[in-house]
Design a protein around this motif. Structure first.
Motif, PDB file in Angstrom:
ATOM      1  N   SER B  19       0.820  -1.209   0.000  1.00 18.31           N
ATOM      2  CA  SER B  19       0.000   0.000   0.000  1.00 18.31           C
ATOM      3  C   SER B  19       0.856   1.261   0.000  1.00 18.31           C
ATOM      4  O   SER B  19       0.352   2.362   0.007  1.00 18.31           O
ATOM      5  N   ALA B  22       3.673   5.689  -4.212  1.00 16.62           N
ATOM      6  CA  ALA B  22       4.844   5.973  -5.025  1.00 16.62           C
ATOM      7  C   ALA B  22       5.415   7.338  -4.669  1.00 16.62           C
ATOM      8  O   ALA B  22       6.617   7.504  -4.541  1.00 16.62           O
ATOM      9  N   VAL B 280     -12.802   7.316  -1.553  1.00  8.52           N
ATOM     10  CA  VAL B 280     -12.185   6.038  -1.165  1.00  8.52           C
ATOM     11  C   VAL B 280     -10.698   6.043  -1.541  1.00  8.52           C
ATOM     12  O   VAL B 280      -9.851   5.554  -0.792  1.00  8.52           O
ATOM     13  N   ASN B 281     -10.386   6.627  -2.689  1.00  6.40           N
ATOM     14  CA  ASN B 281      -8.988   6.715  -3.127  1.00  6.40           C
ATOM     15  C   ASN B 281      -8.143   7.532  -2.162  1.00  6.40           C
ATOM     16  O   ASN B 281      -6.977   7.237  -1.939  1.00  6.40           O
ATOM     17  N   LEU B 283      -8.924   7.983   1.129  1.00  8.08           N
ATOM     18  CA  LEU B 283      -8.869   7.233   2.387  1.00  8.08           C
ATOM     19  C   LEU B 283      -7.903   6.053   2.291  1.00  8.08           C
ATOM     20  O   LEU B 283      -7.267   5.680   3.273  1.00  8.08           O
ATOM     21  N   SER B 284      -7.823   5.449   1.100  1.00 10.65           N
ATOM     22  CA  SER B 284      -6.946   4.278   0.963  1.00 10.65           C
ATOM     23  C   SER B 284      -5.503   4.674   0.645  1.00 10.65           C
ATOM     24  O   SER B 284      -4.660   3.808   0.421  1.00 10.65           O
ATOM     25  N   GLN B 286      -4.247   6.277  -1.970  1.00 10.53           N
ATOM     26  CA  GLN B 286      -3.818   6.169  -3.374  1.00 10.53           C
ATOM     27  C   GLN B 286      -3.446   7.521  -3.968  1.00 10.53           C
ATOM     28  O   GLN B 286      -2.824   7.568  -5.019  1.00 10.53           O
ATOM     29  N   ARG B 308      -6.911  11.173  10.299  1.00  8.18           N
ATOM     30  CA  ARG B 308      -5.974  10.372  11.105  1.00  8.18           C
ATOM     31  C   ARG B 308      -4.513  10.629  10.736  1.00  8.18           C
ATOM     32  O   ARG B 308      -3.694   9.711  10.683  1.00  8.18           O
ATOM     33  N   LYS B 310      -3.129  11.064   7.993  1.00 11.01           N
ATOM     34  CA  LYS B 310      -2.652  10.567   6.693  1.00 11.01           C
ATOM     35  C   LYS B 310      -2.664  11.666   5.645  1.00 11.01           C
ATOM     36  O   LYS B 310      -1.913  11.627   4.678  1.00 11.01           O
TER      37      LYS B 310
END
Lengths: 332, 598
Positions: B19, B22, B280-281, B283-284, B286, B308, B310
């Motif tokens: 996860s 890059a 979602v992208n 949160l994940s 990406q 959080r 991120k």
């Protein structure tokens, strides 16, 4: 049979003309046109500019004239320019979007059929068994839960939750067609693995509903056939239950499924819109929505005419397939 | 069953990935956006889309740019033209009226296209020649239709505006004048010219436009990527519907602090149409950042709750003005008293905008009192503020003859104050604002009938411009404008849409005020900023007294970015984060922060 097929093909021409006229008229009658979008938020545009742009896009002509212009060019293979995608409308739809939809829908249809047919037979033969109830429950859930909700849940599970609890070991990408940073020389297997990762979720979600539909249809059809006299006679003659099931019952029960599949194929091209939207899969379904929203008439015409052609062609193929499956049906 | 289990494991196995992003590892930047442009780097901006301009700015340099503070800086030019340095000139007639103005630019010696050739005045002459060509479908021609370029020497040229252009001293990309690579486009342009020169611009307009599309598509689309660019990044791959990759242009001349290798080397745009999927992208993990065109406000509020550490969510005060237009004229407006300014003022006093922005936007979107952005120098700081005052509203309604009936709804001459209130259907935020306003108006006796339609319907020629025909009484939507080139056109009677002008104007409320028109006319030719500020002060006083529209709030544009990404910033002045593409970078890779998000 050949006569029948030729007659049907000839009948398609006026039918498709009427369909294209209806689509064109309805699209053109929508409120607003592409110039409205250029005007919005641009206070520098003058009435002269607006008139100039409407003329430039041919929007100042009456609808019948615009349709005639479109038709005379379309029969020569020129489907006009797409303003939204800055490309010839036909080549954009067929080269950029159709392959993506095929990649998603054909495996979905094939895999769904391969999974649903044995499950449907099983469900009918073992009616009211635990597994029959389980499959019925699965079908109802797949039918009733909206695709965008199932899709969102799948995204959350595989792109956020599972990667978190497995420290990234189980993780699927949250939409898209493939990794933008995949090197062009990454090799066949790397490209295939990358594509599979992106395909798994939309394909699975699209399959859920297809499996449910085929399964329920086949179960009902099989149950009807299994209770008919010729099946009882075949059993009374002492044929093995395998022969009775596959040679006698299934062959008769499968006719509605052929109709269903025949009509599913064109439907899948436009109907995958929710799956394509949720998973950012740039296919035919999404292109229709995007073109309609941005009043891109040429793309709307190409996409909807293509689906109309597919529908009539697959209807014909379905009818012809009947004769192959059921020898009692003759078109002569 | 075993086979199925094996297949499932295999499929999941294919999804096993790291996860890790890059971004910082290879000094790249991944940006998510909900819209894909039809084309990029079109110097003539024929599609007019925000996302196209945002992406274009990664690969397009400008004579001068505007930073987050609204300060002009030279990019292709050697300096910013001004009256003081003599590069900006105003010519007046005997009466003191400005009859002409001009700006002189000298091009930097090291300014190059990505193929290494020099950027020259010829590239600007080519741009202007095409911009002025009747065959080219540019959305608006002003002020370029009468501009002229004169060469001073090999690197220096003067643009003259006759009649004068009000904002000639700030010719940033926002008002046009983009360099076009004449050498790279010359051959294709000649082909376009040859194919269309015998066509009548009126009768052959569509064929000409088709030929134009073929020309421009060779340089600006996913199938015809820009051949040479002037900006800090050049496009290398565009997969339609999926992503666009840009890589650093080694021939770009403005070097950020510490060297270009310490800053972003590639940018990937990911096109994700569904904003929930876009979320979602984020949160994940990406995406490193969101584009200007990204999440809706309420989705951004939700994203902020899940940060959080991120990523961080920003709400950038912008120049997009949410308001409710009132139908000011027409038989229906007259029967409802909407042509009476007391009724319009009463409608204004009846709503509690402060409570509304607090409840819905956590106070992140400032209440507006006029249509001018608060960050503009033309904004009237002490504009009349219609603070919520139900008693005042009731008194004004009563003075206009509207009294509560037995059901509490205001009535006059047997007619009830029942207004049709429209906004764009499906825009959840606007629909919530609408419900709050409906409740607030109900409290003073105004009945609101909500009639929403899709945006394609309300912004069509059949709806928005037709208030005089009673298509709507109240219409909530937004206008977006660059605050530095504010002209007050929206309220000039010249822009009232009507049958005579094919409903082309944008003064949807049909506001007509002789004093406003006169001052607006004066402001159009007032080249002195301090004098223009005074004129705008008067225009805003008239406007706030007449209340042709109900100002609600200025929209804050949300976006997210991960920690450590520096100089990815913008304001209502600089418009998009891409204004500063050359300096975007990761602090961990040595990028120096020069701009912090305000």
């Amino acid at each position: 049979m050949l006569n029948y097929a030729l007659r049907r093909i000839l009948q398609m021409i006026p039918l498709l003309l009427v369909i294209s006229l209806v689509i064109f008229t309805l699209t053109a009658l929508q409120p607003g046109d592409p110039v409205d979008q250029l005007v919005l938020g641009n206070s520098q545009i003058t009435p002269d500019d607006i008139a100039r742009l409407r003329a430039a896009y041919g929007l100042d002509q009456p609808i019948p004239l615009r349709y005639w212009f479109w038709l005379t060019h379309a029969v020569q293979g020129d489907f006009g320019w797409s303003r939204t995608f800055s490309a010839p409308a036909a080549s954009y739809v067929f080269q950029e979007r159709l392959p993506n939809t095929l990649l998603l829908t054909l495996p979905a249809l094939i895999l769904s059929t391969l999974i649903a047919v044995p499950l449907g037979i099983f469900s009918a033969v073992r009616q009211y068994s635990f597994l029959d109830y389980l499959l019925t429950f699965f079908s109802f859930v797949s039918f009733s839960a909206p695709i965008f909700w199932i899709g969102a849940m799948a995204l959350w599970l595989f792109a956020i939750y599972l990667p978190q609890i497995t420290n990234g070991v189980i993780s699927l990408p949250p939409g898209g067609l493939g990794s933008p940073d995949l090197a062009p020389d990454a090799g066949f297997w790397a490209a295939l693995t990358d594509k599979l990762r992106y395909l798994i979720l939309p394909l699975s979600i699209l399959m859920l509903r297809e499996i449910a539909v085929i399964l329920r249809f086949l179960r009902a059809s099989m149950l009807e056939v299994l209770n008919q006299d010729f099946v009882r006679t075949a059993r009374a003659k002492g044929l093995s239950s395998r022969k009775v099931l596959y040679r006698h019952a299934l062959r008769n029960a499968v006719l509605p499924i052929v109709t269903l599949l025949g009509l599913s194929i064109p439907g899948l091209f436009g109907g995958a819109v929710l799956t394509e939207t949720v998973f950012s899969w740039p296919g035919m379904g999404r292109v229709i929505v995007e073109a309609l929203t941005s009043k891109d008439f040429n793309v709307v015409m190409v996409a909807l005419t293509f689906i109309s052609v597919l529908t009539v062609v697959f209807q014909l193929l379905t009818d012809l397939a009947y004769a192959a499956i059921d020898p009692r049906i003759r078109y002569s | 069953m075993k086979k199925w289990l094996t297949l499932s494991v295999l499929l999941l196995g294919a999804g096993v990935v790291s996860s890790a992003l890059a971004g910082q590892a290879n000094n790249s930047l991944v940006i998510g956006t909900s819209q894909e442009p039809p084309n990029i780097n079109d110097p003539w901006r024929t599609n007019n889309l925000v996302i196209a301009t945002e992406i274009t700015w990664y690969m397009e340099a400008h004579l001068i740019g505007k930073d987050d503070n609204g300060e002009l800086y030279p990019e292709i030019a050697t300096r910013v033209p001004s009256l003081a340095n003599g590069d900006y000139k105003i010519v007046k007639d005997a009466k003191g009226n400005v009859i002409r103005n001009s700006v002189t630019f000298s091009i930097r010696k090291d300014a190059k296209w990505s193929d290494g050739t020099a950027i020259t005045p010829k590239d600007f002459q080519f741009w202007l020649k095409v911009e002025q060509d009747e065959r080219v479908p540019v959305p608006a021609r002003e002020p370029w239709d009468k501009a002229k370029i004169t060469l001073q020497d090999a690197d220096t040229f003067t643009i003259t505006f006759d009649p004068p252009y009000l904002f000639a001293d700030q010719l940033t990309s926002a008002v046009g004048l983009n360099p076009a690579p004449s050498a790279a486009m010359e051959k294709a342009w000649s082909a376009f010219d040859a194919a269309t020169k015998n066509l009548d611009p009126k009768t052959g307009a569509k064929q000409i436009t088709d030929e134009w599309n073929k020309f421009i598509a060779q340089f600006t689309t996913s199938r015809g990527l820009p051949k040479v660019v002037s900006g800090p990044f050049k496009p290398t791959a565009w997969r339609a519907g999926n992503s666009l990759v840009l890589t650093r242009n080694p021939n770009y001349w403005l070097t950020p602090k510490g060297g270009a290798d310490k800053y972003i080397q590639s940018v990937q745009y990911r096109f994700i149409a569904d904003t929930n999927t876009l979320k979602v992208n984020i949160l994940s993990g990406q995406l490193d950042a969101l584009s200007y065109v990204g999440l809706s406000f309420d989705q951004a509020i939700e994203a902020q709750r899940s940060e959080r550490g991120k990523y961080k969510t920003y709400f950038v005060p912008g120049a997009t003005w949410e308001h409710v237009d009132i139908a000011n004229v027409g038989a229906r407006a007259q029967s409802l008293g909407l042509n009476d300014k007391r009724v319009r003022q009463a409608l204004m006093y009846s709503i509690d905008r402060a409570a509304l922005v607090k409840a819905l936007f956590e106070g992140k979107q400032p209440v507006s009192n006029t249509w001018v952005s608060p960050i503009s120098k033309l904004y009237q700081k002490n504009a009349k503020d219609y603070n919520f005052d139900a008693a005042k509203a009731k008194a004004l309604f009563a003075a206009a003859g509207w009294k509560p009936g037995s059901d509490g709804i205001l009535a006059k001459d047997g007619k009830k104050m029942s207004l049709n209130f429209t906004t764009t259907a499906g825009n959840k935020l606007r629909e919530r604002v609408q419900q709050i306003l409906q409740a607030q108006w109900k409290a003073v006796g105004v009945d609101i009938n909500i009639q929403n339609f899709p945006s394609t319907v309300v912004f069509s020629g059949d709806f928005a411009p037709r208030s005089a025909e009673g298509k709507w009484d109240l219409f909530m939507y937004a206008w977006s404008n660059d605050p530095s080139v504010e002209r007050g056109d929206l309220w000039a009677s010249q822009f009232i849409p009507s049958k005579d002008n094919a409903y082309a104007g944008q003064n949807y409320p049909n506001f007509k005020d002789a004093d406003y028109d006169k001052i607006w006319n004066d402001a159009k030719t007032e080249f002195d900023l301090s004098a223009r500020v005074k004129l705008f002060d008067k225009m805003q006083s008239i406007w706030t007294d007449e209340v042709p529209s109900l100002p609600l709030y200025f929209r804050a544009n949300p976006y997210t970015k991960v920690p450590g990404l520096v100089n990815y910033t913008y304001t209502a002045y600089s418009l998009y984060p891409s204004w500063n593409a050359a300096q975007m970078g990761w602090a961990s890779r040595g990028a120096v922060e020069t701009f912090t998000q305000k």
